[in-house]
Write an enzyme that holds these catalytic residues in place. Structure first.
Site, PDB file in Angstrom:
ATOM      1  N   GLU A  11       0.846  -1.210   0.000  1.00 44.15           N
ATOM      2  CA  GLU A  11       0.000   0.000   0.000  1.00 44.15           C
ATOM      3  C   GLU A  11       0.879   1.257   0.000  1.00 44.15           C
ATOM      4  O   GLU A  11       0.609   2.219  -0.730  1.00 44.15           O
ATOM      5  CB  GLU A  11      -0.900  -0.014   1.258  1.00 44.15           C
ATOM      6  CG  GLU A  11      -1.735   1.226   1.453  1.00 44.15           C
ATOM      7  CD  GLU A  11      -3.040   1.224   0.679  1.00 44.15           C
ATOM      8  OE1 GLU A  11      -3.798   0.248   0.770  1.00 44.15           O
ATOM      9  OE2 GLU A  11      -3.306   2.224  -0.023  1.00 44.15           O
ATOM     10  N   HIS A 295       4.401  25.515  30.269  1.00 42.45           N
ATOM     11  CA  HIS A 295       4.533  24.069  30.081  1.00 42.45           C
ATOM     12  C   HIS A 295       5.886  23.568  30.573  1.00 42.45           C
ATOM     13  O   HIS A 295       5.979  22.585  31.296  1.00 42.45           O
ATOM     14  CB  HIS A 295       4.395  23.710  28.590  1.00 42.45           C
ATOM     15  CG  HIS A 295       3.007  23.850  28.078  1.00 42.45           C
ATOM     16  ND1 HIS A 295       2.369  22.850  27.395  1.00 42.45           N
ATOM     17  CD2 HIS A 295       2.114  24.876  28.161  1.00 42.45           C
ATOM     18  CE1 HIS A 295       1.158  23.260  27.070  1.00 42.45           C
ATOM     19  NE2 HIS A 295       0.985  24.481  27.512  1.00 42.45           N
TER      20      HIS A 295
HETATM   21  C1  HCA Z   1      -5.883  -1.710  -3.365  1.00 40.18           C
HETATM   22  C2  HCA Z   1      -7.074  -1.494  -2.479  1.00 40.18           C
HETATM   23  C3  HCA Z   1      -6.891  -1.956  -1.054  1.00 40.18           C
HETATM   24  C4  HCA Z   1      -6.905  -3.459  -0.924  1.00 40.18           C
HETATM   25  C5  HCA Z   1      -6.860  -3.985   0.458  1.00 40.18           C
HETATM   26  C6  HCA Z   1      -6.737  -5.492   0.558  1.00 40.18           C
HETATM   27  C7  HCA Z   1      -8.072  -1.310  -0.286  1.00 40.18           C
HETATM   28  O1  HCA Z   1      -4.987  -0.859  -3.368  1.00 40.18           O
HETATM   29  O2  HCA Z   1      -5.834  -2.698  -4.063  1.00 40.18           O
HETATM   30  O3  HCA Z   1      -6.459  -6.152  -0.433  1.00 40.18           O
HETATM   31  O4  HCA Z   1      -6.925  -6.023   1.668  1.00 40.18           O
HETATM   32  O5  HCA Z   1      -7.852  -0.282   0.359  1.00 40.18           O
HETATM   33  O6  HCA Z   1      -9.182  -1.820  -0.386  1.00 40.18           O
HETATM   34  O7  HCA Z   1      -5.685  -1.436  -0.539  1.00 40.18           O
HETATM   35 CU    CU Z   2      -5.835   0.211   0.758  1.00 40.16          CU
END
Ligand code: HCA
Ligand code: CU
Length: 385
Positions: A11, A295
């Protein structure tokens, strides 16, 4: 016991402009392993040959964490992940009517058939593989569709169902909150005799990712996704350090080496090219720095007057910023730090405030120059007398 999945390398690499070289991915994975996260989502091998190579490298790196890959609901993605040696596979497929009709041009039964076929295929290729199924955009999809798809996924071999708040839509205390959602989904699956682990993936579009993740935790989620520096699409996902610190400090979860976080954050932020904001909770430069005179005076007597988290937790130290807001207590404290006599404090304070009024903080090297000038000027005045 709660588990944490770090998705900095999957991500997090979806953050616009972020790319980690293979050697950096390995370094990040080793740093995450020192922190002690349970899963590392290493990437989506089908995206590019270099991501595939990086996932392969991490899977072979002898880490304590379970290294996993991301995958669409396609056998070719599963093949790519298994060829990398992934021990964990995250398969995603959105089952909202809007996406099924408008994007995939299919319907729920056909989608479920595809999801279950791919999961059975993966499980049959590697019975030890841990499989997570995520109905992407879970929380805005029709609940019935999510339950149908999740139940079918578990029946065909999925171990984990992830609740994805893909757009950061959930808000505690409203009719769209994570606590109720997780409870409802667990109950619906239990009604069918199914007890998969429940994961939660919270985006931060409303700044509520961490609050929603904690809601899911209280509702009995087993796994929480996070990323270093909260990286990810748009506003990112749950910040790893904030999550671990709150789980530790407020919920008594004690599984991670929090002191390793600073190292990880320096590495990730340097190579993502994204500085950690100075006022970021837990890892920001100012997170344990006191400023205003009132503070610092109270905090030098007892830090808990102005701290609810101890910097020692992270191996960090408390600081007193010197600027236009400073009082005599901060200056005295700083003078002690640099072994200079405290009777210089009044003169030094005037100079510190003058620098501070230009919008600057006086760091210790500059303080030494201020001290030197104060001594020099003091000596001159003595001679003039
Ligand atoms: C993505 C979307 C995802 C998938 C999360 C997962 C999301 O970038 O493919 O596969 O558990 O936010 O739904 O990151
Ligand atoms: Cu995601």
């Amino acid at each position: 016991m709660i588990e944490v999945l770090d998705s900095t390398l999957r991500e997090g690499e979806q953050t616009p402009g972020v790319y980690f070289d293979a050697h950096i991915k390995l370094a990040v994975a080793r740093a995450l392993d020192k922190v002690g996260v349970q899963y590392i989502e290493a990437g989506h091998p089908a995206v590019s040959p270099d991501i595939r190579d990086a996932v392969r490298q991490l899977a072979a790196a002898d880490l304590k964490a379970i290294v996993g890959a991301h995958s669409r609901s396609l056998t070719k993605d599963v093949d790519a992940a298994l060829e990398c040696g992934a021990r964990f596979l995250g398969i995603f497929y959105c089952v909202s009517e809007e996406r099924l009709n408008g994007v995939f041009r299919t319907n729920l039964p056909a989608a479920i058939a595809q999801i279950t076929q791919v999961i059975s295929y993966a499980k049959q290729r590697d019975p030890e593989l841990i499989i997570r199924y995520t109905p992407e955009d879970t929380v805005r999809s029709q609940f019935g569709n999510v339950v149908e798809a999740a139940a079918a996924a578990v029946e065909s071999g999925a171990d984990i169902i992830s609740v994805a708040d893909t757009t950061g839509y959930m808000v505690p205390g409203t009719d769209h909150n994570m606590y109720d959602y997780v409870r409802r989904l667990k109950a619906a699956l239990e009604d069918r005799g199914l007890r998969p682990k429940i994961a939660v993936h919270c985006h931060n579009d409303r700044g509520l990712a961490l609050a929603n993740a904690l809601d899911a935790y209280r509702a009995g989620a087993d796994i929480i996704d996070a990323a270093a520096v909260g990286l990810g699409e748009r506003a990112g996902i749950v910040d790893l350090a904030q999550l671990l610190v709150v789980l530790h400090a407020d919920f008594g979860e004690d599984r991670w080496s929090l002191k390793e976080l600073t190292n990880l954050y320096t590495l990730v932020s340097d190579h993502a090219g994204i500085p950690v904001p100075v006022n970021f909770p837990v890892t920001g430069h100012n997170a344990f720095t006191h400023c205003a005179g009132v503070h610092t005076h109270a905090a030098t007597i007892n830090p808990t007057h102005y701290e609810s988290l101890n910097p020692d937790l992270l191996g960090r130290s408390r600081k007193f910023a010197l600027d236009h807001m400073s009082g005599i207590a901060s200056v005295r404290y700083a003078l002690r730090q640099i072994d200079e006599p405290e009777d210089l404090a009044p003169a030094v304070l005037d100079a510190v405030k003058a620098v501070g009024r230009k919008g600057k903080v006086v760091e210790l090297p500059e303080l030494r120059h201020i001290v030197d000038a104060a001594k020099h000027n003091g000596a001159c005045r003595q001679r003039e007398k």
